[in-house]
Enzyme design. Structure first.
Site, PDB file in Angstrom:
ATOM      1  N   CYS A 111       0.827  -1.227   0.000  1.00 41.68           N
ATOM      2  CA  CYS A 111       0.000   0.000   0.000  1.00 41.68           C
ATOM      3  C   CYS A 111       0.857   1.272   0.000  1.00 41.68           C
ATOM      4  CB  CYS A 111      -0.942   0.001   1.183  1.00 41.68           C
ATOM      5  SG  CYS A 111      -1.833  -1.547   1.343  1.00 41.68           S
ATOM      6  N   HIS A 247      -3.583   6.725   2.472  1.00 42.35           N
ATOM      7  CA  HIS A 247      -4.004   5.420   1.949  1.00 42.35           C
ATOM      8  C   HIS A 247      -5.375   5.085   2.536  1.00 42.35           C
ATOM      9  CE1 HIS A 247      -4.399   1.284   1.095  1.00 42.35           C
ATOM     10  NE2 HIS A 247      -4.074   0.871   2.303  1.00 42.35           N
ATOM     11  N   ASN A 277     -10.383  -0.561  -0.237  1.00 44.27           N
ATOM     12  CA  ASN A 277      -8.926  -0.427  -0.091  1.00 44.27           C
ATOM     13  C   ASN A 277      -8.269  -0.959  -1.361  1.00 44.27           C
ATOM     14  OD1 ASN A 277      -6.233  -0.922   0.490  1.00 44.27           O
ATOM     15  ND2 ASN A 277      -6.615  -1.671   2.555  1.00 44.27           N
TER      16      ASN A 277
HETATM   17  N1  ACO Z   1     -19.182  -9.448   8.276  1.00 41.98           N
HETATM   18  C1  ACO Z   1     -19.738  -9.793   9.454  1.00 41.98           C
HETATM   19  N2  ACO Z   1     -19.014 -10.213  10.510  1.00 41.98           N
HETATM   20  C2  ACO Z   1     -17.684 -10.256  10.376  1.00 41.98           C
HETATM   21  C3  ACO Z   1     -17.039  -9.899   9.177  1.00 41.98           C
HETATM   22  C4  ACO Z   1     -17.836  -9.484   8.104  1.00 41.98           C
HETATM   23  N3  ACO Z   1     -17.334  -9.111   6.915  1.00 41.98           N
HETATM   24  N4  ACO Z   1     -15.712 -10.046   9.332  1.00 41.98           N
HETATM   25  C5  ACO Z   1     -15.512 -10.477  10.602  1.00 41.98           C
HETATM   26  N5  ACO Z   1     -16.709 -10.612  11.218  1.00 41.98           N
HETATM   27  C6  ACO Z   1     -16.954 -11.044  12.582  1.00 41.98           C
HETATM   28  C7  ACO Z   1     -15.881 -11.957  13.125  1.00 41.98           C
HETATM   29  O1  ACO Z   1     -16.112 -13.288  12.754  1.00 41.98           O
HETATM   30  C8  ACO Z   1     -16.005 -11.738  14.610  1.00 41.98           C
HETATM   31  O2  ACO Z   1     -17.107 -12.484  15.075  1.00 41.98           O
HETATM   32  P1  ACO Z   1     -17.035 -13.228  16.518  1.00 41.98           P
HETATM   33  O3  ACO Z   1     -16.891 -12.105  17.517  1.00 41.98           O
HETATM   34  O4  ACO Z   1     -18.341 -13.931  16.592  1.00 41.98           O
HETATM   35  O5  ACO Z   1     -15.835 -14.102  16.463  1.00 41.98           O
HETATM   36  C9  ACO Z   1     -16.413 -10.266  14.731  1.00 41.98           C
HETATM   37  O6  ACO Z   1     -16.937  -9.895  13.432  1.00 41.98           O
HETATM   38  C10 ACO Z   1     -15.243  -9.353  15.070  1.00 41.98           C
HETATM   39  O7  ACO Z   1     -14.139  -9.698  14.192  1.00 41.98           O
HETATM   40  P2  ACO Z   1     -12.780  -8.915  14.236  1.00 41.98           P
HETATM   41  O8  ACO Z   1     -11.865  -9.425  13.189  1.00 41.98           O
HETATM   42  O9  ACO Z   1     -12.305  -8.893  15.663  1.00 41.98           O
HETATM   43  O10 ACO Z   1     -13.304  -7.508  13.777  1.00 41.98           O
HETATM   44  P3  ACO Z   1     -12.746  -6.090  14.150  1.00 41.98           P
HETATM   45  O11 ACO Z   1     -13.735  -5.405  15.011  1.00 41.98           O
HETATM   46  O12 ACO Z   1     -11.310  -6.150  14.570  1.00 41.98           O
HETATM   47  O13 ACO Z   1     -12.793  -5.407  12.719  1.00 41.98           O
HETATM   48  C11 ACO Z   1     -11.336  -4.790  10.918  1.00 41.98           C
HETATM   49  C12 ACO Z   1     -12.056  -5.941  11.634  1.00 41.98           C
HETATM   50  C13 ACO Z   1     -12.373  -3.836  10.383  1.00 41.98           C
HETATM   51  C14 ACO Z   1     -10.512  -5.357   9.768  1.00 41.98           C
HETATM   52  C15 ACO Z   1     -10.433  -4.113  11.976  1.00 41.98           C
HETATM   53  O14 ACO Z   1      -9.574  -5.053  12.582  1.00 41.98           O
HETATM   54  C16 ACO Z   1      -9.639  -3.018  11.427  1.00 41.98           C
HETATM   55  O15 ACO Z   1     -10.141  -1.935  11.262  1.00 41.98           O
HETATM   56  N6  ACO Z   1      -8.330  -3.266  11.141  1.00 41.98           N
HETATM   57  C17 ACO Z   1      -7.465  -2.347  10.531  1.00 41.98           C
HETATM   58  C18 ACO Z   1      -6.755  -3.026   9.441  1.00 41.98           C
HETATM   59  C19 ACO Z   1      -7.306  -2.697   8.087  1.00 41.98           C
HETATM   60  O16 ACO Z   1      -8.137  -1.873   7.868  1.00 41.98           O
HETATM   61  N7  ACO Z   1      -6.742  -3.378   7.149  1.00 41.98           N
HETATM   62  C20 ACO Z   1      -7.017  -3.091   5.804  1.00 41.98           C
HETATM   63  C21 ACO Z   1      -5.976  -3.639   4.977  1.00 41.98           C
HETATM   64  S1  ACO Z   1      -4.388  -3.296   5.531  1.00 41.98           S
HETATM   65  C22 ACO Z   1      -3.831  -1.896   4.883  1.00 41.98           C
HETATM   66  O17 ACO Z   1      -4.252  -1.497   3.839  1.00 41.98           O
HETATM   67  C23 ACO Z   1      -2.837  -1.131   5.631  1.00 41.98           C
END
Ligand code: ACO
Length: 320
Positions: A111, A247, A277
């Site tokens: 990225c 980004h 993204n």
């Molecule tokens: N739809 C519905 N439920 C989902 C989905 C989805 N698409 N994806 C995950 N879940 C569920 C999981 O199974 C989990 O359920 P559980 O509690 O029953 O086990 C619950 O949602 C929470 O999952 P987490 O992975 O803990 O979700 P989190 O709240 O951390 O959000 C996210 C995930 C949005 C990716 C977050 O970690 C984040 O913002 N990370 C930043 C990283 C990022 O944005 N990366 C992008 C690419 S990297 C880059 O470009 C730099």
């Protein structure tokens, strides 16, 4: 002389995939995706390739800059999803444009790929090895997603953005970039097998895997630090910057960076709502959006920042 951006372009695939559509093919919802990420829809390739998107984005940037392909002496494409291992996407673009005088190569910094490309061309310009260049960030990430892994595949999209740069006074004022290979495991795609007859490797897990929370912690710590370093080098304060073009990983990351810099979110334009993204393509697509909406005036100071797989980050301050 430094690299000054004199034209921008972008190209998104025709097919739009909304969150509602995704909720018909996997267990997810518009509410989950948009409340956690800000993403409403993304474009995914059908017929298009990384090279075809790059070529079109490049043509649009050249048209805006009023530069002919023969005037280019360098083409760099930031991508981690080139269509082939070789030839590079940049060489495909060179052939498509007929940019016969250009040296062409790709940079894989995930990225941060567009920022690493801009800093690289700036170094070439400063040592007199380049005058006019085409920089592209392009990805077809949909090819390397596990569409059974809802926590990752819903975040990404496909597309390309481009900028023509020329050796001029002003332009790129200050930059910072870095890598932290120790943290590479938090965002990885180990999509390579060994075809050597002496080595019998099992097929690797071939899709993108991410530890979202670790990536979030990385982004909200390293990106504000990198921006502060660039501002310090330039002798400027956060409020001197008209726009922060970050980004487009996730709205929450952008909100956290704005808060740490104590700058209103209004100065952080957004394209992730309609693009998702797009890794290396995020920053140049957003720059083209902002440019074509007429939001930039000559002399404006803008921060560009890319961060992601590697892990890598790159930030620069440019004068428009
Ligand atoms: N739809 C519905 N439920 C989902 C989905 C989805 N698409 N994806 C995950 N879940 C569920 C999981 O199974 C989990 O359920 P559980 O509690 O029953 O086990 C619950 O949602 C929470 O999952 P987490 O992975 O803990 O979700 P989190 O709240 O951390 O959000 C996210 C995930 C949005 C990716 C977050 O970690 C984040 O913002 N990370 C930043 C990283 C990022 O944005 N990366 C992008 C690419 S990297 C880059 O470009 C730099």
């Amino acid at each position: 002389m430094t690299a000054r951006i004199i034209g921008t372009g972008s190209c998104l695939p025709e097919a739009i995939v909304t969150n509602d559509y995704l909720s018909t093919i996997m267990d997810t919802s518009d509410e989950w995706i948009s409340s956690r990420t800000g993403i409403k829809e993304r474009h995914l390739v059908k017929e298009e390739t990384t090279a075809s998107l790059s070529l079109e984005a490049g043509r649009r940037a050249l048209a805006e800059a009023g530069v002919a392909p023969e005037e280019l002496d360098m083409i760099i494409v930031g991508t981690l999803t080139g269509d082939y291992i070789t030839p590079s996407t940049a060489c495909e673009v060179q052939a498509g444009l007929g940019a016969v005088n250009a040296v062409a190569f790709d940079i894989n910094a995930a990225c941060a790929g567009f920022l690493f490309s801009l800093h690289t061309v700036n170094a070439y310009i400063q040592c007199g090895m380049c005058r006019t260049a085409l920089l592209i960030g392009a990805e077809t990430l949909s090819r390397i997603m596990d569409w059974g892994d809802r926590s990752t595949c819903v975040l990404f999209g496909d597309g390309a953005g481009a900028a023509v740069v020329q050796a001029q006074e002003g332009g790129l004022i200050a930059y910072d970039q870095g890598s932290d290979g120790e943290k590479g495991k938090y965002l990885a795609c180990r999509n390579r097998t060994n075809n050597n007859p002496l080595v019998q490797t099992e097929k690797n897990y071939s899709y993108t895997q991410m530890d979202g929370q670790e990536v979030y912690k990385f982004a909200v710590t390293y990106v504000p630090n990198s921006i502060h370093k660039v501002l310090e080098k330039a002798g400027l304060q956060p409020e001197d910057i008209k726009y922060y073009l970050l980004h487009q990983a996730n709205l929450r990351i952008i909100q956290a960076v704005a808060k740490r810099l104590k700058i209103s979110l209004d100065r952080f334009p957004i394209s992730l709502d309609h693009c998702g993204n797009v890794s290396a393509a995020s920053v140049p697509i957003l720059l083209d959006d902002v440019n074509r909406k007429g939001m930039l005036q000559k002399g404006d100071k803008i921060i560009l920042s890319g961060f992601g797989g590697g892990l890598t980050w790159g930030t620069c301050l440019i004068e428009w």
